[in-house]
Each structure stands twice: as C-alpha cells, then as structure tokens.
Write an enzyme that holds these catalytic residues in place. Structure first.
Site, short mmCIF file in Angstrom:
data_model
loop_
_atom_site.label_atom_id
_atom_site.label_comp_id
_atom_site.label_asym_id
_atom_site.label_seq_id
_atom_site.Cartn_x
_atom_site.Cartn_y
_atom_site.Cartn_z
N HIS A 86 46.28 38.74 24.40
CA HIS A 86 45.32 38.42 23.34
C HIS A 86 45.99 38.19 21.99
CE1 HIS A 86 41.24 39.20 25.14
NE2 HIS A 86 42.04 39.52 26.12
N ASP A 140 50.74 44.82 41.36
CA ASP A 140 51.36 44.34 42.60
C ASP A 140 50.72 43.01 43.00
OD1 ASP A 140 48.86 45.01 43.57
OD2 ASP A 140 49.54 46.86 44.54
N HIS A 200 45.31 40.65 36.74
CA HIS A 200 44.01 41.14 37.19
C HIS A 200 44.15 42.14 38.33
CE1 HIS A 200 41.68 37.38 35.60
NE2 HIS A 200 42.01 38.22 34.64
N ASP A 222 41.00 45.76 41.62
CA ASP A 222 41.63 45.93 42.93
C ASP A 222 41.28 47.33 43.41
OD1 ASP A 222 43.18 46.22 45.15
OD2 ASP A 222 45.09 45.79 44.18
N THR A 243 44.69 49.38 45.06
CA THR A 243 45.73 49.92 44.18
C THR A 243 45.38 49.58 42.73
OG1 THR A 243 47.04 47.91 44.55
CG2 THR A 243 47.55 49.82 45.92
N ASP A 291 52.25 37.88 16.48
CA ASP A 291 52.48 38.45 15.15
C ASP A 291 51.64 39.69 14.85
OD1 ASP A 291 50.01 37.31 14.97
OD2 ASP A 291 50.42 36.10 13.20
N PRO A 326 41.73 31.79 27.10
CA PRO A 326 40.85 31.35 28.20
C PRO A 326 39.70 32.33 28.39
CG PRO A 326 43.16 31.40 28.87
CD PRO A 326 43.08 32.10 27.56
N VAL A 348 47.43 33.43 20.88
CA VAL A 348 46.67 32.83 19.78
C VAL A 348 47.62 32.48 18.63
CG1 VAL A 348 44.71 33.10 18.22
CG2 VAL A 348 44.67 34.20 20.46
#
Length: 823
Positions: A529, A714, A656, A706, A709, A537, A626, A533
C-alpha cells in the site's frame, strides 16, 4: 406520559439505577436516562443520545459528555471515542481516565497514545487520582513498553500513589508483562499490606514467566506470613499450574488437601486444575477420582480427563469417556478432538481414529485443522502404516508443516523404510530451503541399509546447501542479476550512522510477532500500500490533519491496521540513533522480516530511503492500488507500470496465502446468489463466516484466505485457487486467465519457484521511486511530518473546539450511515 425512574427495570423495590432519582440532569432530561446504564450500549443506541445532547447543548455539561464518552468506550469503538474526547470543551478527570482506559485496553496495542493523553492531562492542570495509574499501566503489555512502565512508576512515586495497594498490584503485574521480574519482586517486597489479590498476582506472574518453583515458594510464603490471608480460587489454580509444570506428585497431593481445608476444592475450576495437575504428575488414578466426584462438569473437565488418559496410554478409556461426554450433551471443540486423536495414537487405535476424524466436520461441525492432521499422521507412523501416512499427507487440503513431515521421516528410520523416506525428504525440499535435519535422518536411513555411497552423497549435499544459504539466502539483492534499476539505495546503508539499526528492527519484529501473530500480515501489506503508490516513502503512515485525509483512512486502505507497531519499532530505533533511520526504511525492513517470520524467504533489501512530506489523496490510491473487483488486466497493468512482469504479479498475489479477508470484500460473490465459479464445497464455510449480505465494516467478520496454513506464507494459495477456493474475484481470474494460469500451476507445484519470483517482485516494489540524498526528511514520529507533531496531538485528526457545531459536522456521515442501515 410521565416516566417513573423507579420502574426502569420493572422492580420498584431495588432499581439498579436508583442513584438517578437524585440527579437533576436526568430528572430534567429523562431522554438521557440510558446514559445511567452500567451495561454497554451499541453505537446505534448511543447516537440518538449524542444527537440529543448536541442539539440541546447538554454536551457542554461535563457530566453528560463524560457519560457519553464512557459508554462509547464500552462499545469498543475506539475511533469514535477519540473523536468524542477531542471535542469535549473542558474534559474532567473522569473523562481523562475513561479515554486512557479505553486506549490502554484496546486490542490495537499503542501504549504511546494513552501516555500522550496523560501528558495532555498534566499540561492542562488536571491532577491524576488513584484510578488513573492502574488504567495507564494497563497500556504496558510487553518488554518494548518497559520504559513507559518505569516512567509511570516515577510519576506515581512523586504524586504519592505508591502506597495504594490497587496501584501497587497493577504496577507489579505490568512489570511481569514487560519481563522485568526484578522490578516486580521489588514492588512486591515494598508493599506494606498484602491481601490475597497481591499474593495471587505474584504467583501468577512468576508462572507466566516460567519460574514455577519460585511461584510455589511464594505460595508457601503466603501461608506462613499472614494466617488471615486465605487463598481463593485464582490463587489455587495458579499454584496448581506451577506444580503441574514441576511434575511433583507429593506437592500435588498437598495442594489438594489444602484446597479442601480452605473450602475451594469443590469449585469446578479448581477441580479442572486438579485433574490436569494429577495427570501431569503421574497420578492418573487420583485424577480419575477427582473427575468422578464432580457433580458439575464443563468442556474443560472432560477434555482435561481425556487428555490425561491419552498421555498415560489409556486409549480405550479415553474413547469411552469421549462417548460419555457426547451422551451428557457437552459439545466438543477442536482441543477435545486433539486429545481424543492423541489417545488413539498412543494406544494404536487406527480404525477408531479414522472414524472419529471423519465425523469431526460431518457430525460435530468442527473443521479439522493442521494439528488434527498431525495426530493422524502420528497415528499411522506409530502403527507402521507409513504408506497410509504419506498418502494421507498427499491428500491434505493444505501444505504439511515440518513437524508432520519430520514425524513421518523419523518413523521411516525406525521402520527402515527407505522408499517413503526419500519421498518425504523431497516433500521437505519443496517447502523449506533449510533441510539439514531431514538430510541427517535420510543419511541415517541409508546407513541402516549399509548404502554408504548414498550416505556420503547426502551429507555432501547438506554441507553444500548450508554454505549456499549462508552466502546468498535467495541470490536476491545484488542488483543487476534481478533486473532492478539503480535507485541510489545500497545494502546496509546505516552501517556507519547506526550499525545496530537492522538488528534492532529484526529483534523488534520477532518480539512483536511472538506476542501478536497478525502483525506480520500488516507489515507485508504495508509495503504494497505504500510502495505501489508513486513512491516508497512511508506516506501511508501519516495521520489525517485538518487539511487532508490520510492514505490509511481512505476507502482503498480498508482493512489496513496495526500501524502502531511501526511506531513501536521507530521508538526503539530512535533510542539508539535519534533522527537517523527513516520510517520508509523501517516499513520496508519490517516487511522483509515479517515475511521471514511467516515462513517465507529472507530477502536482502537495500536501504537509504527518506520519508515523504505529504500524504496522497484517495484519487491517487484508486489510480495506483489494484482493487479486489478489478479485472486481471487492470491489476497487471498497474504492476507492470512498476516494472513487475507477469510472473512477479502472480507471485505478489500469493501474499493472499496469509491473513484474512473482510466479508465486505467478498459478499458480492455470495449474495444475492452464490457465484457459480466458487467451489461448492467451500461455499458453506464462506456463508458461515459472512452471514449478512450487507456486513458491518467495523464488525469482526472475516474469512481466512487459506484455511489450511493461514499463518504461513506458502504456495498453498495457488492450489486453493486452482480448486476454485479463492475468496476474491482476482483470485479466480488469475487461476483461469490464459496469461497467468501457467505461472499459477508452476507455483502450485514448486514453492521454491514461487519464493524466487516473490522475492524478485518485492525487491522491485520496495525500490519504486524512493526519495534519497537531500530529498524528503527523516521523521521523528512516523505518523506526523516534522514540525506537525504538536498540531496532531495524540495522533488524532481534529482540534478540540469549544461548542458542538464542528463535532456535528464531523459526525454527520456517521449518523447518516447508521440511519440507512436496515434494522
């Protein structure tokens, strides 16, 4: 109709709010009577009261404003409480204590905020009382907060509260939580009056720090020092916990007899502790006797007894007890099934374990977790059914961990099964670069078979791998070999100005991750994030001001949290090297170390960034970041613009694999109709976690990315999305788009390939247009620009204004949003 105060609760004899009958404010304004409640009010119920107080001008009344603040804090809405507090014209001591307590007890652990309010209170001339310090001390919860705890200790000494037993007890507890055992003992020794609460806190604190023998000695000291002090249930439970860890059966019997003497033995919590105590000290018969005498049994009682029988090898008895528990109407949970499966494993009850494991989700609605699968693998391994164990691992819905594979590999050596052992080592190689222990076991299996040539080859390979790992963890970070353009950044930028900087950051990350596992997800998302952009910084970390809304409060940053941990790391670095290390470098390096803590690759990242001087608007975030509903083409275009190719984009989306997704982002795939592209076996779980078509953005309604795990980075994510178990639309798209699907399939098969591409993409992302040299600044506080800290007192985004108009304007969107929600 006249409202009678005595009939509020339907009992005129003893109304719980009887004090309101003499309160003129409630007599004159009966609509405010709910403010007298001792129970929390929901924000929906509180907003009409606030609106009435604002419109009528009663919000200026310190009593009314402080009661509203108290109930808002109880409603667990910290941001709303902060907003209210900043607009109380003249906050009284009760208001200060209320907001300090809310900040200190908030799950979003940010001790600095509570201490900033305390500092403001002193500057405005308010004198703390004996309730202020216990609330303030609750903000100190880990070793990183020790300096704040000692600062508060100094203040309460100066103000004369060091003799208050309530304050002393809380101070001792905080020293234990901060790991300063010497200071905790010193506070205890200085207490002139010690009641049972003080003694119990001392025993519990020693237990929580692993000093079990010392805890038992304190209990003995308590019994001999003051005959008038009788232990309570909490005292006995803490002491039994210490004794259980020492494994002393004689002490266990003495504690049991003493519990009977002081009259607490019949308490269900004490008896649960006795069962656990006797079982861990080898007295399973005594544990059974305690269990049989219980008239009242809760889930913990049954689980403790089943676990005790399992650990002593009484598998059939444990299964019989489990059956009795079900007949008694007690619902089992995940921990109970671990105990039952362990009992089957120790007793070799293979068929029974298979039946129980198969019934967990179908009959008892308990989803098997990786620990349950580990119990089954251990069961097959102990029984010598190694092929069954390996097949079971291969069919698991998620990647096995090293504990499971290590248990099977050890069994391969015991049973001299070379074929399965080689397959297990290959499996270990696919999920872990550091496989020295596995190679040792494999070489021992070869040695048992007298295959000395293979023994030599395996050991040579292990030495070579260790050398490569120590020299180049992933061959990333040199520059040209990964196609990263020159940016002015270098490895170990602070080696002269602050040699310990990276080590301090690494230590802080480890400490914070040990205490709060979800921090690693936040650090990983920070780098996305912030760096995606325009520039890497640290503009993401800036708080809102009167003139602008911060990036982290924009809609595109929904779900981002735990920014306070960056501030915690910054404070630690500032103590070593004031004004040297930038927040942007801390953001990047904490992400690097967080990735490693999650089981991902260690990525050497270059440093030398400086911090930006402005926060970017919501429009820019939508342009560069996105969204979960965007097409895969749009997502790839945004990452391609940063120099990240298609394999890199697919690898970055592999993040994710960890953390969770709020229902707000995925309900469009469930309501009004379920997306037919979703795996039908996965839909019930999603519907269970997201039962509302319009979820509350502030509610804790999440789905694990997930389920297998969730705490590990992974390649299981790619297996999930190939099986249509991805939560977001973009997860489905990359699994089926012809441009990305080949890379998804390759990463699903080869974790090393995923790690390599992920490392390369993170490196490129972290070096997106950094500020170096004389550009930017080095912030003292990561959430405020240099020179703006005083303007943004306490890290909040509104000034304290006399009057209600400004607050009404600020709250209008909140009133509207709640008015539009279905009731």
């Amino acid at each position: 109709m006249k409202l009678h105060l005595s009939s509020i609760n339907g009992d005129p004899q003893a109304p719980p709010w009887s004090w309101t009958s003499s309160n003129l404010t409630f007599l004159r304004h009966p609509r405010l009577l709910p403010l007298a409640s001792s129970s929390p009010l929901s924000l929906r119920r509180l907003l009409p009261l606030l609106a009435y107080a604002l419109v009528s001008g009663l919000f200026r009344n310190p009593f009314v404003s402080s009661r509203i603040l108290l109930l808002a804090s109880s409603a667990s809405d910290l941001s709303f409480s902060r907003l209210l507090f900043t607009h109380i014209p003249k906050p009284n001591l009760f208001s200060y204590n209320t907001i300090i307590r809310a900040l200190a007890e908030s799950p979003e652990h940010h001790p600095g905020a509570a201490f900033e309010v305390y500092d403001e209170m002193l500057q405005r001339g308010a004198r703390p009382d004996k309730y202020t310090f216990p609330f303030l001390l609750k903000a100190c919860r880990c070793p990183l907060d020790l300096h704040l705890c000692k600062s508060a200790h100094t203040h309460l000494l100066v103000l004369g509260f060091d003799i208050d037993p309530f304050v002393q007890t809380e101070l001792m507890n905080m020293y234990f939580l901060c790991g300063s055992l010497h200071d905790a003992r010193r506070v205890f020794n200085e207490m002139s009056v010690r009641d049972v609460v003080v003694w119990t806190a001392m025993i519990s604190g020693l237990c929580s720090n692993g000093l079990y023998r010392n805890a038992l000695e304190v209990f003995i000291e308590m019994r001999g020092s003051d005959p008038s002090v009788d232990p309570n249930v909490a005292t006995m439970v803490s002491t039994m916990s210490a004794c259980a860890n020492l494994g002393s059966l004689e002490h266990a019997k003495c504690l049991h007899a003493y519990a009977e003497k002081v009259g607490v033995e019949r308490n269900v919590f004490v008896r649960n502790s006795l069962i656990d105590l006797y079982a861990k000290c080898g007295g399973i018969i005594l544990a059974t006797q305690v269990f049989n005498k219980m008239n009242e049994r809760d889930l913990l009682s049954w689980t403790a007894m089943i676990s005790g029988l399992a650990s002593h090898g009484f598998g059939n008895e444990a299964l019989k007890l489990f059956s009795n528990m079900i007949k008694a109407g007690t619902s089992s949970d995940s921990t109970t099934f671990i105990a039952v499966l362990s009992a089957c494993s120790h007793a070799g009850l293979v068929d029974e374990a298979i039946t129980i494991f198969g019934s967990m989700e179908k009959v008892y609605n308990v989803t098997p977790e990786i620990k349950h699968y580990g119990c089954m693998v251990d069961l097959f391994s102990r029984a010598g059914l190694l092929s069954h164990a390996y097949e079971f691992i291969a069919n698991m819905p998620f990647e096995p961990n090293l504990t499971i594979l290590g248990a099977l590999l050890s069994a391969c050596r015991v049973h001299k099964n070379l074929e399965i052992g080689e397959l297990v080592v290959k499996k270990i190689e696919s999920i872990c670069r550091h496989k020295g222990g596995a190679n040792v076991l494999l070489s021992n299996i070869y040695a048992d078979q007298s295959q000395w040539h293979e023994v030599t080859a395996v050991r040579e390979r292990a030495r070579r791998d260790a050398t490569l790992v120590s020299l180049t963890p992933l061959a990333i970070g040199g520059g040209d070999e990964v196609g990263v353009k020159s940016t002015g950044l270098v490895l170990n930028f602070y080696k002269e100005s602050c040699p310990q900087a990276e080590e301090i950051i690494s230590q802080q990350v480890k400490l914070l991750y040990k205490r709060h596992k979800n921090t690693a997800f936040s650090w990983l998302r920070n780098i996305f994030h912030d760096c995606a952009v325009q520039s890497c910084d640290a503009s993401l970390l800036l708080d809102s001001t009167r003139r602008s809304l911060s990036e982290k409060e924009a809609d595109r940053s929904f779900g981002m949290r735990n920014f306070r941990y960056i501030e915690t790391i910054k404070e630690a670095v500032e103590r070593e090297c004031p004004g040297v290390v930038s927040c942007s470098d801390i953001l990047v390096l904490s992400a690097r170390d967080g990735i490693a803590e999650l089981g991902g690759p260690y990525i050497p990242l270059r440093t030398g960034r400086r911090d930006g001087r402005k926060s970017r608007g919501a429009d820019l975030l939508e342009e560069y970041l996105p969204d979960h509903n965007e097409s895969i083409s749009s997502v790839m275009d945004k990452f391609h613009a940063l120099g990240i190719d298609t394999p890199g984009v697919v690898a970055l989306l592999g993040a994710h694999s960890v953390g969770r997704t709020h229902c707000v982002k995925l309900v469009h795939r469930l309501y009004p109709e379920v997306d037919p592209a979703l795996n039908p076996d996965h839909v019930p779980h999603m519907l269970k976690k997201c039962p509302d078509a319009i979820p509350d953005p502030k509610a804790v309604q999440y789905v694990r990315n997930d389920r297998g795990t969730p705490m590990k980075l992974d390649n299981n994510y790619y297996r999930n999305i190939l099986d249509d178990k991805g939560l977001l639309q973009v997860d489905h798209d990359i699994a089926h788009d012809k441009r990305t699907r080949p890379f998804v399939k390759k990463m699903a098969k080869n974790q090393n390939y995923f790690f390599r591409e992920f490392s390369r993409a993170i490196t490129i992302l972290s070096e997106n247009n950094p500020l170096t040299g004389d550009e930017g600044e080095i912030r003292k506080w990561c959430n405020a620009l240099v020179g703006e800290w005083q303007e943004m007192r306490c890290g909040w985004c509104y000034d304290r204004r006399v009057g209600s108009e400004y607050l009404i304007n600020a709250l209008t969107p909140l009133f509207v949003s709640y008015a539009e929600k279905p009731r």
